[in-house]
Design a protein around this motif. Structure first.
Motif, PDB file in Angstrom:
ATOM      1  N   GLN A  60       0.829  -1.205   0.000  1.00  0.00           N
ATOM      2  CA  GLN A  60       0.000   0.000   0.000  1.00  0.00           C
ATOM      3  C   GLN A  60       0.865   1.257   0.000  1.00  0.00           C
ATOM      4  N   GLY A  61       1.882   1.279   0.844  1.00  0.00           N
ATOM      5  CA  GLY A  61       2.752   2.437   0.908  1.00  0.00           C
ATOM      6  C   GLY A  61       3.603   2.600  -0.338  1.00  0.00           C
ATOM      7  N   ALA A  62       4.130   1.492  -0.857  1.00  0.00           N
ATOM      8  CA  ALA A  62       5.032   1.560  -2.007  1.00  0.00           C
ATOM      9  C   ALA A  62       4.307   1.941  -3.282  1.00  0.00           C
ATOM     10  N   LEU A  63       3.110   1.397  -3.470  1.00  0.00           N
ATOM     11  CA  LEU A  63       2.391   1.622  -4.724  1.00  0.00           C
ATOM     12  C   LEU A  63       1.669   2.969  -4.766  1.00  0.00           C
ATOM     13  N   ALA A  64       1.539   3.614  -3.624  1.00  0.00           N
ATOM     14  CA  ALA A  64       0.818   4.885  -3.587  1.00  0.00           C
ATOM     15  C   ALA A  64       1.493   5.951  -4.443  1.00  0.00           C
ATOM     16  N   THR A  65       2.820   5.877  -4.559  1.00  0.00           N
ATOM     17  CA  THR A  65       3.556   6.866  -5.358  1.00  0.00           C
ATOM     18  C   THR A  65       4.101   6.282  -6.656  1.00  0.00           C
ATOM     19  N   CYS A  66       3.704   5.061  -6.985  1.00  0.00           N
ATOM     20  CA  CYS A  66       4.217   4.382  -8.181  1.00  0.00           C
ATOM     21  C   CYS A  66       3.682   5.049  -9.449  1.00  0.00           C
ATOM     22  N   THR A  67       4.598   5.511 -10.312  1.00  0.00           N
ATOM     23  CA  THR A  67       4.204   6.093 -11.594  1.00  0.00           C
ATOM     24  C   THR A  67       4.357   5.101 -12.744  1.00  0.00           C
ATOM     25  N   HIS A  68       5.286   4.163 -12.575  1.00  0.00           N
ATOM     26  CA  HIS A  68       5.573   3.168 -13.606  1.00  0.00           C
ATOM     27  C   HIS A  68       5.649   1.797 -12.941  1.00  0.00           C
ATOM     28  N   LEU A  69       4.988   0.838 -13.545  1.00  0.00           N
ATOM     29  CA  LEU A  69       4.967  -0.516 -13.003  1.00  0.00           C
ATOM     30  C   LEU A  69       5.443  -1.486 -14.079  1.00  0.00           C
ATOM     31  N   LEU A  70       6.419  -2.308 -13.729  1.00  0.00           N
ATOM     32  CA  LEU A  70       6.939  -3.323 -14.652  1.00  0.00           C
ATOM     33  C   LEU A  70       6.798  -4.685 -14.015  1.00  0.00           C
ATOM     34  N   THR A  71       6.225  -5.639 -14.743  1.00  0.00           N
ATOM     35  CA  THR A  71       6.097  -6.995 -14.219  1.00  0.00           C
ATOM     36  C   THR A  71       6.682  -8.007 -15.195  1.00  0.00           C
ATOM     37  N   SER A  72       7.484  -8.891 -14.640  1.00  0.00           N
ATOM     38  CA  SER A  72       8.072  -9.962 -15.442  1.00  0.00           C
ATOM     39  C   SER A  72       7.666 -11.330 -14.918  1.00  0.00           C
ATOM     40  N   VAL A  73       6.624 -11.358 -14.109  1.00  0.00           N
ATOM     41  CA  VAL A  73       6.182 -12.605 -13.478  1.00  0.00           C
ATOM     42  C   VAL A  73       5.328 -13.407 -14.458  1.00  0.00           C
ATOM     43  N   ALA A  74       5.710 -14.651 -14.678  1.00  0.00           N
ATOM     44  CA  ALA A  74       4.968 -15.507 -15.603  1.00  0.00           C
ATOM     45  C   ALA A  74       3.670 -15.988 -14.968  1.00  0.00           C
ATOM     46  N   PRO A  75       2.607 -16.086 -15.745  1.00  0.00           N
ATOM     47  CA  PRO A  75       1.349 -16.603 -15.198  1.00  0.00           C
ATOM     48  C   PRO A  75       1.453 -18.093 -14.901  1.00  0.00           C
ATOM     49  N   GLY A  76       0.731 -18.526 -13.899  1.00  0.00           N
ATOM     50  CA  GLY A  76       0.690 -19.935 -13.545  1.00  0.00           C
ATOM     51  C   GLY A  76      -0.638 -20.553 -13.915  1.00  0.00           C
ATOM     52  N   PRO A  77      -0.894 -21.767 -13.435  1.00  0.00           N
ATOM     53  CA  PRO A  77      -2.158 -22.449 -13.766  1.00  0.00           C
ATOM     54  C   PRO A  77      -3.400 -21.666 -13.360  1.00  0.00           C
ATOM     55  N   HIS A  78      -3.261 -20.804 -12.354  1.00  0.00           N
ATOM     56  CA  HIS A  78      -4.409 -20.029 -11.869  1.00  0.00           C
ATOM     57  C   HIS A  78      -4.378 -18.583 -12.360  1.00  0.00           C
ATOM     58  N   GLY A  79      -3.561 -18.330 -13.379  1.00  0.00           N
ATOM     59  CA  GLY A  79      -3.517 -16.993 -13.946  1.00  0.00           C
ATOM     60  C   GLY A  79      -2.308 -16.195 -13.494  1.00  0.00           C
ATOM     61  N   ASP A  80      -2.326 -14.907 -13.804  1.00  0.00           N
ATOM     62  CA  ASP A  80      -1.231 -14.019 -13.442  1.00  0.00           C
ATOM     63  C   ASP A  80      -1.296 -13.730 -11.939  1.00  0.00           C
ATOM     64  N   PRO A  81      -0.236 -14.063 -11.177  1.00  0.00           N
ATOM     65  CA  PRO A  81      -0.302 -13.874  -9.722  1.00  0.00           C
ATOM     66  C   PRO A  81      -0.205 -12.422  -9.287  1.00  0.00           C
ATOM     67  N   VAL A  82       0.237 -11.531 -10.171  1.00  0.00           N
ATOM     68  CA  VAL A  82       0.382 -10.124  -9.797  1.00  0.00           C
ATOM     69  C   VAL A  82      -0.948  -9.394  -9.879  1.00  0.00           C
TER      70      VAL A  82
END
Length: 293
Positions: A60-82
Motif C-alpha cells: 500500500q505504501g510503495a504503490l501509492a507513489t508508483c508512476t511506472h509498473l513493470l512486471t516480469s512474473v509468468a502466469p501460472g495455472p491459476h492466472g497471473d499472480p500479480v
C-alpha cells in the motif's frame, strides 16, 4: 513547485528486469521491487532499490507513489499472480501512468519457421503460451480501467551475461540438438533494457512490441559458433528423437517461427546493440572468460 521523481515498481526483479531498474536508478528515479525471501531483499537494498514484501500494508505504501509498473512474473495455472495484488491496491494507484508487461513470443504458436509480427493473431499451442495470452488481455483490461498506458513486450529467447551458449559450452553442458527446419529468435538482455526504458519514457499509447534480434537461427548453429570461437570441440549432432530432454525443454521444439522487430525499431527509434548472436559473441566470451574483448 518541484515535480515528484518518477517511481518504478517492479514485480519479479530478475534477470530481464534488473537492468531496467539499474537504468532508472542511474537517471534519478525512485525504484522499488517485490521480494519473497530475505536474501533477495538484502540484494535489492544493497543496490539502492527499496525492497517491498508481498503483504498488503507494505505494498500500500510503495504503490501509492508508483508512476511506472513493470512486471516480469509468468502466469501460472491459476492466472497471473500479480493481477490480484494490483486489484487489491487499485484505488491507491493514483500516480500510475505506465505499465510494462514482459510477455513471450510463444503467444504466436507454431508457424513452421514463418515470420510473425505484432499483427499476427495469437494462436498458442503450448499451455504456457495460452496463459500468456490470458494475462496480456487481463493487463489490458486493468490498464483501460486505470487509464494507464500498457506496453506489452513479447520476448524471444533471452540471453546475455551468465546465460548464453558460451557459458553452456564452458560448463560442459552444450548439446547440439537437431530438428529439421527448427528456428529460434533471440534477444540480448541489454536490448530488452533499452527497449523498455525507451518505451516507458516515450509517451506512446498502449501497444505491443516484439523484442527479437534480426537473425533467427537453428539452435545447433549457435552452439557450434560458441564452441568454435572458444576453441572447444563442437558437440556432435543429436536428433531430437534421441535427445534426453525434460518435457519442458522438449516443448520448445514444438514451435518454430521467425519474429519480426520492425515496430520497436520504428516506434522507439531503437537500433539493436546486438542484432545477431554473432555480434554478441566476442562480448559474451570476454564476460564469461574474463578475457579482454
Amino acid at each position: 513547485m518541484t515535480t515528484p521523481k518518477p517511481h518504478l515498481f517492479v514485480f519479479g526483479p530478475g534477470y530481464s528486469a534488473s537492468p531496467v531498474m539499474a537504468r532508472a536508478l542511474e537517471n534519478g528515479w525512485n525504484v522499488s521491487a517485490s521480494y519473497r525471501d530475505d536474501a533477495k531483499a538484502d540484494a535489492l537494498n544493497a543496490k539502492g532499490i527499496t525492497a517491498v514484501p508481498l503483504d498488503e500494508a507494505a505494498l500500500q505504501g510503495a504503490l501509492a507513489t508508483c508512476t511506472h509498473l513493470l512486471t516480469s512474473v509468468a502466469p501460472g495455472p491459476h492466472g497471473d499472480p500479480v493481477l490480484p495484488i494490483i486489484a487489491q491496491q487499485a484505488e491507491r494507484l493514483h500516480a500510475l501512468r505506465w505499465v510494462g508487461y514482459l510477455s513471450s513470443t510463444n503467444v504466436y504458436g507454431n508457424h513452421d519457421g514463418g515470420w510473425v509480427d505484432e499483427n499476427t493473431p495469437a494462436t498458442p499451442s503450448l499451455e504456457r503460451g495460452k496463459r500468456r495470452v490470458e494475462a496480456e488481455l487481463s493487463w489490458g483490461d486493468f490498464c483501460e480501467r486505470s487509464d494507464s498506458t500498457l506496453h506489452i513486450f513479447r520476448l524471444a529467447g533471452i540471453y546475455g551475461p551468465g546465460r548464453n551458449a558460451v557459458r553452456t559450452v564452458l560448463d560442459g553442458r552444450a548439446k547440439r540438438i537437431f530438428k529439421e527446419g527448427q528456428l529460434f529468435s533471440r534477444i540480448h538482455v541489454s536490448d530488452i533494457e533499452e527497449a523498455v526504458w525507451r518505451a516507458m519514457n516515450s509517451g506512446l499509447t498502449s501497444r505491443i512490441f516484439n523484442l527479437a534480434d534480426d537473425a533467427p537461427a537453428p539452435p545447433q548453429d549457435i552452439i557450434e559458433k560458441a564452441a568454435l570461437a572458444l576453441g572447444k570441440p563442437v558437440p556432435a549432432i543429436i536428433p531430437l528423437d534421441e535427445a534426453n530432454l525434460s518435457p519442458m525443454a522438449r516443448s520448445f521444439y514444438e514451435e518454430s517461427k521467425r519474429v519480426k522487430n520492425d515496430r520497436v525499431k520504428k516506434d522507439l527509434s531503437l537500433s539493436l546493440r546486438y542484432p545477431s548472436f554473432d555480434s554478441a559473441l566476442n562480448d559474451l566470451i570476454a564476460h564469461e572468460t574474463g578475457a579482454q574483448p
